[in-house]
Design a protein around this motif. Structure first.
Motif: not given
Length: 89
Positions: A11-15, A21-26, A62-67
């Protein structure tokens, strides 16, 4: 049949983009965690082998690897005996 989750995500493309993205990080974090456990490698040992600080390994765990940059991530994977293979889809 469309589930409530499907409706929520589509229902929401941004969501959906955020979820993907978060699933891939996970998935990446879970992969690293599983390999560390199966090889019985500690955070400090892996950090030393990869040439990074233990804080970097903790961020991945801790799944905080975005950086975390690509070079660092590949170094961690290589230290666990893996490499990244890029394939055109």
């Amino acid at each position: 049949m469309e589930t409530t989750f499907d409706k929520f995500i589509t229902s929401n493309p941004k969501r959906k983009e955020k979820f993907d993205k978060e699933y891939n990080d996970f998935l990446l974090s879970e992969f690293i965690l599983e390999k560390m456990e199966s090889q019985r490698v500690s955070v400090r040992t892996l950090a030393k082998q990869a040439g990074v600080s233990p804080t970097v390994i903790q961020k991945i765990r801790t799944k905080n690897a975005e950086r975390i940059n690509f070079r660092t991530f590949t170094s961690v994977l290589n230290s666990l005996g893996y490499k990244i293979n890029i394939v055109k889809i």
